[in-house]
Scaffold this active site. Structure first.
Site, mmCIF file in Angstrom:
data_model
loop_
_atom_site.group_PDB
_atom_site.id
_atom_site.type_symbol
_atom_site.label_atom_id
_atom_site.label_comp_id
_atom_site.label_asym_id
_atom_site.label_seq_id
_atom_site.Cartn_x
_atom_site.Cartn_y
_atom_site.Cartn_z
ATOM 1 C CB CYS A 55 -0.899 0.059 1.214
ATOM 2 S SG CYS A 55 -0.064 -0.595 2.877
ATOM 3 C CE1 TYR A 56 5.700 -1.418 0.770
ATOM 4 C CE2 TYR A 56 6.985 0.278 -0.769
ATOM 5 C CZ TYR A 56 6.627 -1.067 -0.399
ATOM 6 O OH TYR A 56 7.427 -1.969 -0.904
#
Length: 106
Positions: A55-56
């Site tokens: 998700c980063y």
DNA sequence: CAGTTGACGGCCC
DNA sequence: GGGGCCGCCAACT
């Protein structure tokens, strides 16, 4: 059997190559509908597999991470991206150079 | 079942 | 160029 909206989103996020970033709208578009930008953010918020879902690598269209209150601190996200080879400029990633160049863009 | 929320995006001022 | 408002869809209460 059709996947759920969340699963589609997770699947797309998991396909984001190393050293690359994608916007929520980008992921949403690849998942099926570009209007799911908010849904994408929500999906990543629940993030059932943060270890497998990078998700980063997902940032806003401004190349900025979600206000600094992300999964463990935006600072953490930036650090991970830099580890992937993504450079930052004044706290924002250079989208023009690192935005995921999807081959199936619509 | 209906209302509100939310890790966003795009357009307007 | 920066800030603010509205709109979108799905999930949550």
């Amino acid at each position: 059997m059709e996947k759920n909206t969340f699963e589609k989103i997770y699947d797309v996020v998991r396909r984001i190559p190393k050293g690359t970033v994608a916007t929520y709208g980008q992921v949403a578009a690849l998942a099926g509908n570009r209007r799911w930008a908010r849904v994408v953010g929500y999906a990543l918020h629940v993030n059932p597999d943060s270890e497998n879902i990078p998700c980063y690598r997902v940032v806003t269209k401004d190349g900025r991470v979600s206000d600094e209150f992300a999964f463990g601190g935006a600072n953490r996200q930036v650090e991970l991206l830099e580890a992937d080879g993504v450079r930052f400029q004044d706290g924002h990633v250079i989208m023009e150079e690192y935005q995921w160049d999807t081959p199936w863009v619509e």
